[in-house]
Design a protein around this motif. Sequence first.
Motif, PDB file in Angstrom:
ATOM      1  N   PRO A  76       0.825  -1.221   0.000  1.00 20.54           N
ATOM      2  CA  PRO A  76       0.000   0.000   0.000  1.00 20.54           C
ATOM      3  C   PRO A  76       0.858   1.269   0.000  1.00 20.54           C
ATOM      4  CG  PRO A  76       0.096  -0.905   2.203  1.00 20.54           C
ATOM      5  CD  PRO A  76       0.819  -1.882   1.323  1.00 20.54           C
ATOM      6  N   HIS A  77       0.309   2.314  -0.605  1.00 20.10           N
ATOM      7  CA  HIS A  77       0.904   3.648  -0.575  1.00 20.10           C
ATOM      8  C   HIS A  77      -0.074   4.567   0.138  1.00 20.10           C
ATOM      9  CE1 HIS A  77       4.492   3.493  -3.323  1.00 20.10           C
ATOM     10  NE2 HIS A  77       3.951   2.313  -3.547  1.00 20.10           N
ATOM     11  N   PHE A  78       0.380   5.193   1.223  1.00 23.32           N
ATOM     12  CA  PHE A  78      -0.501   6.039   2.023  1.00 23.32           C
ATOM     13  C   PHE A  78      -0.289   7.521   1.743  1.00 23.32           C
ATOM     14  CE2 PHE A  78       0.375   2.226   4.732  1.00 23.32           C
ATOM     15  CZ  PHE A  78      -0.873   1.644   4.596  1.00 23.32           C
ATOM     16  N   GLU A  79       0.978   7.970   1.683  1.00 26.95           N
ATOM     17  CA  GLU A  79       1.304   9.381   1.432  1.00 26.95           C
ATOM     18  C   GLU A  79       0.511  10.286   2.375  1.00 26.95           C
ATOM     19  OE1 GLU A  79       3.737   9.938  -0.440  1.00 26.95           O
ATOM     20  OE2 GLU A  79       3.887   8.025  -1.493  1.00 26.95           O
ATOM     21  N   HIS A  80       0.570   9.981   3.659  1.00 26.04           N
ATOM     22  CA  HIS A  80      -0.235  10.690   4.656  1.00 26.04           C
ATOM     23  C   HIS A  80       0.652  11.580   5.504  1.00 26.04           C
ATOM     24  CE1 HIS A  80      -3.870  11.013   7.259  1.00 26.04           C
ATOM     25  NE2 HIS A  80      -2.961  11.279   8.185  1.00 26.04           N
ATOM     26  N   THR A  81       0.261  12.850   5.637  1.00 27.05           N
ATOM     27  CA  THR A  81       0.974  13.804   6.491  1.00 27.05           C
ATOM     28  C   THR A  81       0.226  13.943   7.806  1.00 27.05           C
ATOM     29  OG1 THR A  81       1.739  15.017   4.540  1.00 27.05           O
ATOM     30  CG2 THR A  81       1.883  16.141   6.670  1.00 27.05           C
ATOM     31  N   CYS A  82       0.871  13.585   8.896  1.00 28.60           N
ATOM     32  CA  CYS A  82       0.235  13.658  10.209  1.00 28.60           C
ATOM     33  C   CYS A  82       0.223  15.095  10.717  1.00 28.60           C
ATOM     34  CB  CYS A  82       0.974  12.762  11.211  1.00 28.60           C
ATOM     35  SG  CYS A  82       1.113  11.036  10.709  1.00 28.60           S
ATOM     36  N   ARG A  83      -0.648  15.329  11.667  1.00 27.50           N
ATOM     37  CA  ARG A  83      -0.704  16.639  12.305  1.00 27.50           C
ATOM     38  C   ARG A  83       0.620  16.909  13.021  1.00 27.50           C
ATOM     39  NH1 ARG A  83      -5.174  19.555  14.837  1.00 27.50           N
ATOM     40  NH2 ARG A  83      -6.514  17.777  14.342  1.00 27.50           N
ATOM     41  N   GLY A  84       1.168  18.115  12.837  1.00 28.47           N
ATOM     42  CA  GLY A  84       2.429  18.469  13.477  1.00 28.47           C
ATOM     43  C   GLY A  84       2.342  18.429  14.989  1.00 28.47           C
ATOM     44  N   GLN A  85       3.372  17.895  15.621  1.00 29.21           N
ATOM     45  CA  GLN A  85       3.417  17.780  17.073  1.00 29.21           C
ATOM     46  C   GLN A  85       4.506  18.692  17.635  1.00 29.21           C
ATOM     47  OE1 GLN A  85       1.157  15.832  18.765  1.00 29.21           O
ATOM     48  NE2 GLN A  85       0.289  15.507  16.723  1.00 29.21           N
ATOM     49  N   PRO A  86       4.171  19.516  18.641  1.00 30.31           N
ATOM     50  CA  PRO A  86       5.226  20.315  19.292  1.00 30.31           C
ATOM     51  C   PRO A  86       6.325  19.401  19.821  1.00 30.31           C
ATOM     52  CG  PRO A  86       3.040  21.032  19.987  1.00 30.31           C
ATOM     53  CD  PRO A  86       2.839  19.770  19.214  1.00 30.31           C
ATOM     54  N   PHE A  87       7.566  19.805  19.635  1.00 29.89           N
ATOM     55  CA  PHE A  87       8.679  18.910  19.960  1.00 29.89           C
ATOM     56  C   PHE A  87       9.735  19.643  20.770  1.00 29.89           C
ATOM     57  CE2 PHE A  87      12.886  17.198  18.911  1.00 29.89           C
ATOM     58  CZ  PHE A  87      12.720  15.899  19.371  1.00 29.89           C
ATOM     59  N   LYS A  88      10.286  18.918  21.769  1.00 28.24           N
ATOM     60  CA  LYS A  88      11.424  19.373  22.554  1.00 28.24           C
ATOM     61  C   LYS A  88      12.414  18.225  22.674  1.00 28.24           C
ATOM     62  CE  LYS A  88       9.003  22.799  25.417  1.00 28.24           C
ATOM     63  NZ  LYS A  88       8.658  23.211  26.807  1.00 28.24           N
ATOM     64  N   MET A  89      13.679  18.546  22.639  1.00 24.50           N
ATOM     65  CA  MET A  89      14.709  17.525  22.800  1.00 24.50           C
ATOM     66  C   MET A  89      14.565  16.854  24.164  1.00 24.50           C
ATOM     67  SD  MET A  89      16.509  17.221  20.103  1.00 24.50           S
ATOM     68  CE  MET A  89      17.878  16.299  20.772  1.00 24.50           C
ATOM     69  N   GLY A  90      14.838  15.539  24.169  1.00 20.86           N
ATOM     70  CA  GLY A  90      14.742  14.773  25.402  1.00 20.86           C
ATOM     71  C   GLY A  90      13.370  14.206  25.664  1.00 20.86           C
ATOM     72  N   SER A  91      12.459  14.306  24.704  1.00 21.41           N
ATOM     73  CA  SER A  91      11.108  13.774  24.894  1.00 21.41           C
ATOM     74  C   SER A  91      11.155  12.257  25.012  1.00 21.41           C
ATOM     75  CB  SER A  91      10.214  14.178  23.714  1.00 21.41           C
ATOM     76  OG  SER A  91       8.971  13.532  23.787  1.00 21.41           O
ATOM     77  N   SER A  92      10.355  11.709  25.925  1.00 27.82           N
ATOM     78  CA  SER A  92      10.301  10.255  26.138  1.00 27.82           C
ATOM     79  C   SER A  92       9.123   9.603  25.424  1.00 27.82           C
ATOM     80  CB  SER A  92      10.207   9.963  27.642  1.00 27.82           C
ATOM     81  OG  SER A  92       9.013  10.549  28.182  1.00 27.82           O
ATOM     82  N   ALA A  93       8.417  10.373  24.576  1.00 26.38           N
ATOM     83  CA  ALA A  93       7.226   9.842  23.901  1.00 26.38           C
ATOM     84  C   ALA A  93       7.608   8.786  22.884  1.00 26.38           C
ATOM     85  CB  ALA A  93       6.460  10.972  23.238  1.00 26.38           C
ATOM     86  N   GLN A  94       6.697   7.814  22.721  1.00 24.84           N
ATOM     87  CA  GLN A  94       6.849   6.752  21.735  1.00 24.84           C
ATOM     88  C   GLN A  94       5.783   6.931  20.651  1.00 24.84           C
ATOM     89  OE1 GLN A  94       9.154   3.974  21.916  1.00 24.84           O
ATOM     90  NE2 GLN A  94      10.113   5.245  23.506  1.00 24.84           N
ATOM     91  N   VAL A  95       6.125   6.538  19.418  1.00 24.74           N
ATOM     92  CA  VAL A  95       5.186   6.585  18.297  1.00 24.74           C
ATOM     93  C   VAL A  95       4.943   5.162  17.839  1.00 24.74           C
ATOM     94  CG1 VAL A  95       4.659   7.539  16.034  1.00 24.74           C
ATOM     95  CG2 VAL A  95       6.093   8.826  17.616  1.00 24.74           C
ATOM     96  N   GLU A  96       3.680   4.807  17.707  1.00 29.88           N
ATOM     97  CA  GLU A  96       3.298   3.452  17.319  1.00 29.88           C
ATOM     98  C   GLU A  96       2.529   3.500  16.002  1.00 29.88           C
ATOM     99  OE1 GLU A  96       0.284   0.543  19.345  1.00 29.88           O
ATOM    100  OE2 GLU A  96       2.190   0.461  20.462  1.00 29.88           O
ATOM    101  N   PHE A  97       3.003   2.742  15.023  1.00 27.72           N
ATOM    102  CA  PHE A  97       2.371   2.653  13.712  1.00 27.72           C
ATOM    103  C   PHE A  97       1.702   1.280  13.595  1.00 27.72           C
ATOM    104  CE2 PHE A  97       6.028   5.434  13.424  1.00 27.72           C
ATOM    105  CZ  PHE A  97       5.532   6.545  12.760  1.00 27.72           C
ATOM    106  N   GLN A  98       0.394   1.245  13.558  1.00 28.64           N
ATOM    107  CA  GLN A  98      -0.362   0.004  13.483  1.00 28.64           C
ATOM    108  C   GLN A  98      -0.957  -0.138  12.077  1.00 28.64           C
ATOM    109  OE1 GLN A  98      -3.351   0.191  16.537  1.00 28.64           O
ATOM    110  NE2 GLN A  98      -1.891   0.720  18.148  1.00 28.64           N
ATOM    111  N   VAL A  99      -0.560  -1.177  11.380  1.00 28.58           N
ATOM    112  CA  VAL A  99      -1.093  -1.442  10.040  1.00 28.58           C
ATOM    113  C   VAL A  99      -2.279  -2.390  10.175  1.00 28.58           C
ATOM    114  CG1 VAL A  99      -0.597  -2.365   7.749  1.00 28.58           C
ATOM    115  CG2 VAL A  99       1.148  -1.057   8.969  1.00 28.58           C
ATOM    116  N   MET A 100      -3.408  -1.987   9.634  1.00 28.41           N
ATOM    117  CA  MET A 100      -4.647  -2.756   9.716  1.00 28.41           C
ATOM    118  C   MET A 100      -5.119  -3.094   8.302  1.00 28.41           C
ATOM    119  SD  MET A 100      -4.911  -2.436  13.045  1.00 28.41           S
ATOM    120  CE  MET A 100      -6.564  -2.975  13.464  1.00 28.41           C
ATOM    121  N   GLU A 101      -5.890  -4.168   8.229  1.00 29.55           N
ATOM    122  CA  GLU A 101      -6.512  -4.562   6.955  1.00 29.55           C
ATOM    123  C   GLU A 101      -8.002  -4.338   7.083  1.00 29.55           C
ATOM    124  OE1 GLU A 101      -8.280  -6.195   3.756  1.00 29.55           O
ATOM    125  OE2 GLU A 101      -8.508  -7.419   5.565  1.00 29.55           O
ATOM    126  N   GLY A 102      -8.528  -3.405   6.273  1.00 32.98           N
ATOM    127  CA  GLY A 102      -9.934  -3.049   6.376  1.00 32.98           C
ATOM    128  C   GLY A 102     -10.849  -4.120   5.828  1.00 32.98           C
TER     129      GLY A 102
END
Length: 860
Positions: free
Chosen positions: A91-117
């Motif tokens: 699949p090709h998504f070409e999706h731009t996510c909403r911008g997130q405010p960012f600071k160095m040292g952030s402990s946040a994790q990003v999870e990409f879940q691929v689903m089959e509709g």
Amino acid sequence: MGCGESRAQRHEHPKLLGQAEPPKAKPRSESEEGGEKLECFLVLKVLRADLLRSFDAYGKMDPYTVVELVETGARKEIARTRIDWNADKHPHFEHTCRGQPFKMGSSAQVEFQVMEGNVLARPTFCGKATTSLQRLAQPFVPLLEGQTPAPIVGTSTGPVIDLELLLEQEVTGHIFVQALLVQLPPAVRPVAGGESLSRVDEELFEDSVERLGVSGGSAAFFKLRLKSQSRPMDYFIGKDLSHAEDEVNFYEEALQLQRQRGAAGLGPLLGYTLEYAGVLTHTEETNAGKKRTELLVMRNLRCGAVKFRFLDIKIGQKTAQVGWQGKSRAAALRQSLVDGITNSSCEGFRLEGFDGRPPALESMDPLLDLGMSGNAKMAHKALRVMLQRMPAVEMLLHWLDLHQEPLDVEDHELPGRLCTTELAEVVGHEAVRGLYGLAVACRRSPVPQKWIGSSVGLGFDAGHVPKREHGEEEVRKSTVVCIFDWGRSELNTMQKHMQLSEKDQLDRIEFWRYYMGGIDRLAWEAARAYHHRFSCRKWSLLTFKVCDFDSMSENDFIGRLSVPVEETSGEVCAELSSKDRNHVVGDYWRGAATLTYSITWRAFPQPSRLKGAWRVHLIRAQHLPRQDKMQLRTTSDPMCEITACAEDEHGLLCLRQVSSVKVRHLDPEWGETFDLPVATEERHLEDALAGISLENLFLPEKIPQWIKDQLHPGMNGRSSSRWSWTESHQETEALEKALDTWKSRLDLASATVEDAFEDPSPDGEAAGPRETEPGEENKWTVRVIDTDRGSRALEAAVLSELDARNLCQAGAPQEEPGLVAVCGDDQVPPELSGRWVSIDRRSEHQSCWDFGCSACVSLS
């Protein structure tokens, strides 16, 4: 829009007076800005995924991706891509996510879940990839910490990152993502209302303003003359503001953004817009007396051109939306019908206008079969329909057609002037560079744009050939690649996008995908046209195909002739053959149909970008059979297609050119000369594409099977017809695969920073390159690469050097296509130097499976 402002209150454009623009502010750190705090956002793009197996019981999968941000145990969904219907495992998504405010040292994790509709059931989970926000921002650390002199204001694009999708302990595929770092000064109040329009001083122009008429739309254009001698008098042109009120806000916002530091991250993209100076008020003499008219002052693309050849290409497979910018339901429905029956639905763009058409195209009367050639209004409408349905192959063929205009130079003039073939080569090269840059600039936009019905312009001066000295620079400077027509467009920024609802954001993403799809395809078509026209070093086969031109249907085949590409001793008269290889016989016992031609060699003086050209002189045809029987005529409308073929290391090369149409003739006299350019050893196309590999990328246009049989005589009788379903399906799959590869390589080329990330150390900080301890055996990772899609298909365990060497000598596993690559921290072992070669140095900035690891090597 009052006119009572003083000159000091107006926003003067510095280029009007020939002055240099004010120097851009140098990048400064926060402390150097007097405490000004920059707004920092991290924008994630979900590009595509490659799954290793199907999760559907039958048929093709319909995947989509959910992106979640995990921080201190809390989950927040930040994006949900569209469902890529029937995309199956790629699949090709070409999706731009909403911008997130960012600071160095952030402990946040990003999870990409691929689903089959699933339509009637719950979605099927295909796997997830988890990474830290710090990992995605790792390439930008030198920019954030001031370790490099690069600007910190604007948009920086990171490399494409390949993440493994895991389903419990199983690797189910890979997802490709990209991060953009956007650093902007505090938001500036946007332009609002006519009071903020930039005003142009009337004293800069002469009083006489000439009305030029309209060009495609309803707004009239006016000829402006600058008084200053620092620029050409016709450098600017005026456009009636009363019919362009829907465009002026776009131009004003773009002008305001370009004056800001960082240009809201849109600097590379706005660089392709037409130069805009402001609004000029002048007095026009009319039959009713004097009239005050306000004009948009913008760059005149025809400035200094003798005969400007210009393509107006409307971008996007969907060019209207109900309720958007005042579009009515009836108008949107009418426009959607036009999209469906034109090239917009096929290739993502269509040709709306073609100024300065070559004589060969001018001779193709769209009303010829109807006998209505004298009706100018009907002819204009029919021509527009013909252009809108014209595919890119034909469009670019005619745009680069210089075999009749301008008049070519004689052989004795070559040391002092460029010839028309050299002119076309430089124009084509510059167009490829511009469109490639535009495709990359679109990927560097931090937010999706909604540019409905906007156009790309390609133009150059086809009226004369310049002198050889400085001729290339002159041609490049006059070649135009620009974007314009903003009547139904919105200039989106980070601040605006953050305030939109989720529905409106998805709407922008959808139309930006349409726009980028059209730009990508147009750039690919331009690069393909250049590759097949100017990259051959030895042409081998030349075919003449004589047809009867039909304006309402496919051209009728008359006869063909195949000859080797070699110099002839004077004119050659040969008989035409039919599809079943019989002689073509004219009507009324006139004898066999013949074609007269000659071939000569023309060497170009050095240093030319081309070695020379084979000159094919199409002289005449005689005794052609009549084909216009349905029109109750005893004649034909013959034209000739000249196709040259060859093979090189990248595959089959095919150059097709067409002659003019000789209306109602059975013995046409053409007297036209076509050039078959022969390239030097330099790789100009790779230079235009910044080193992108051309392997399996630019397929030739569809050519008849009989031409393929001429190239491979041993295959005669064993290959199926090109019209068979199997071969047509294979060609379609090959085209889709080439376009996917092109888009993937554009994604890689859009990176402005390199990924120097190493696996994090236990304390959470990125560890540097691990050095091998004395006596410690070097470790190597063996990966199998899917060469067709350029992505990793299988990763083996970390092996010792000896085991890795044994596996490499055995070759790739039988069940996995592709080649084997070895990646390690150190150099390649000397024992493998005979079997392994380094990746091309032009691709070092890209990953091992996406060509980024400097220690990566591939099987030679």
